[in-house]
Enzyme design. Sequence first.
Site, PDB file in Angstrom:
ATOM      1  N   TYR A  61       1.896   6.020  -3.014  1.00  0.00           N
ATOM      2  CA  TYR A  61       3.098   6.989  -3.271  1.00  0.00           C
ATOM      3  C   TYR A  61       2.937   7.098  -5.127  1.00  0.00           C
ATOM      4  O   TYR A  61       3.059   8.228  -5.363  1.00  0.00           O
ATOM      5  CB  TYR A  61       4.410   6.438  -2.850  1.00  0.00           C
ATOM      6  CG  TYR A  61       5.623   7.291  -2.961  1.00  0.00           C
ATOM      7  CD1 TYR A  61       5.431   8.710  -3.205  1.00  0.00           C
ATOM      8  CD2 TYR A  61       6.934   7.047  -3.107  1.00  0.00           C
ATOM      9  CE1 TYR A  61       6.580   9.841  -3.233  1.00  0.00           C
ATOM     10  CE2 TYR A  61       8.022   7.659  -3.351  1.00  0.00           C
ATOM     11  CZ  TYR A  61       7.765   9.015  -3.362  1.00  0.00           C
ATOM     12  OH  TYR A  61       8.890   9.941  -3.253  1.00  0.00           O
ATOM     13  N   VAL A 108       0.637  -1.201   0.086  1.00  0.00           N
ATOM     14  CA  VAL A 108       0.199   0.055   0.033  1.00  0.00           C
ATOM     15  C   VAL A 108       0.979   1.291   0.113  1.00  0.00           C
ATOM     16  O   VAL A 108       0.408   2.370  -0.665  1.00  0.00           O
ATOM     17  CB  VAL A 108      -0.935   0.026   1.257  1.00  0.00           C
ATOM     18  CG1 VAL A 108      -1.592   1.182   1.168  1.00  0.00           C
ATOM     19  CG2 VAL A 108      -1.908  -1.126   1.037  1.00  0.00           C
ATOM     20  N   CYS A 109       1.866   1.255   0.616  1.00  0.00           N
ATOM     21  CA  CYS A 109       2.975   2.344   0.663  1.00  0.00           C
ATOM     22  C   CYS A 109       3.287   2.893  -0.705  1.00  0.00           C
ATOM     23  O   CYS A 109       3.129   3.947  -1.191  1.00  0.00           O
ATOM     24  CB  CYS A 109       4.254   2.157   1.278  1.00  0.00           C
ATOM     25  SG  CYS A 109       3.800   2.141   3.294  1.00  0.00           S
ATOM     26  N   ASN A 110       3.658   1.822  -1.553  1.00  0.00           N
ATOM     27  CA  ASN A 110       4.176   2.301  -2.919  1.00  0.00           C
ATOM     28  C   ASN A 110       2.808   2.421  -3.561  1.00  0.00           C
ATOM     29  O   ASN A 110       2.947   3.556  -4.562  1.00  0.00           O
ATOM     30  CB  ASN A 110       4.630   0.901  -3.521  1.00  0.00           C
ATOM     31  CG  ASN A 110       5.118   1.055  -5.033  1.00  0.00           C
ATOM     32  OD1 ASN A 110       6.042   1.747  -5.439  1.00  0.00           O
ATOM     33  ND2 ASN A 110       4.388   0.433  -5.920  1.00  0.00           N
ATOM     34  N   TYR A 111       1.601   1.950  -3.458  1.00  0.00           N
ATOM     35  CA  TYR A 111       0.569   2.348  -4.343  1.00  0.00           C
ATOM     36  C   TYR A 111       0.026   3.549  -4.129  1.00  0.00           C
ATOM     37  O   TYR A 111      -0.278   4.322  -5.038  1.00  0.00           O
ATOM     38  CB  TYR A 111      -0.586   1.533  -3.684  1.00  0.00           C
ATOM     39  CG  TYR A 111      -1.820   1.431  -4.314  1.00  0.00           C
ATOM     40  CD1 TYR A 111      -2.167   0.204  -5.369  1.00  0.00           C
ATOM     41  CD2 TYR A 111      -3.044   2.265  -3.946  1.00  0.00           C
ATOM     42  CE1 TYR A 111      -3.358   0.450  -6.226  1.00  0.00           C
ATOM     43  CE2 TYR A 111      -4.225   2.071  -4.750  1.00  0.00           C
ATOM     44  CZ  TYR A 111      -4.302   1.315  -5.828  1.00  0.00           C
ATOM     45  OH  TYR A 111      -5.382   1.194  -6.750  1.00  0.00           O
TER      46      TYR A 111
END
EC number: 3.4.19.3
Length: 217
Positions: free
Chosen positions: A172, A167-170
């Site tokens: 970002y 989710v962090c990458n999503y």
Amino acid sequence: MGSEGPKAFTFHVTGFKKFQGVAENPTETIVTNLKDFVEKRGLPLGVTLGTCTILETAGDGALPLLYQTLESGISRTDGTSNEQVVWLHLGVNSGAQKFAIERKAVNEATFRCPDELGWQPQRIPIVSEDGGISRARETSCCVEGIRKFLKEKGFDVALSDDAGRFVCNYVYYHSLRFAELKGHKSLFVHVPLFAKINQETQIRFVASLLEAIASTC
């Protein structure tokens, strides 16, 4: 004229709620307490802390709230040409020993476990219009300058080229895309658990991070 004088910075900060394996997310605590901390400590002239938002740790199902949050940041600006809007996203890396500034996000959603709304994509593009899963977007923030500023303040900070595929990458990736379209800046930073770096130090770090971004952009 609006273009004269030093650039003003308005920061909008997000953290995440709990997720599988992390029952208490330190970023929720940091973002919840950040306004009170900077009101007591103060911020440099021209630096303003705008919204502080806690996001659901979810991908596709949380997009409406994410974009509502991003759009709200625009409505709070005064529209002058010398104002820079910065989106600062905080996420936790439970295995980390130090802070990590993420240079980029990749257009790939491959969740190692279901998110908090039960979604678990595998090797699909985050934004299909952007092409395949190898597409990457990079922050326009001066990450080397930010890292140097923070290290001089005594914080242990690394630069990272991999924000994961969860989710962090999503979030970002969506934020970087939105920032590019709107002329904003976006940056994602991973923090450790409070067991590795205590709460007080982490809140001080984020306050210093706002200064670092403003002084290097």
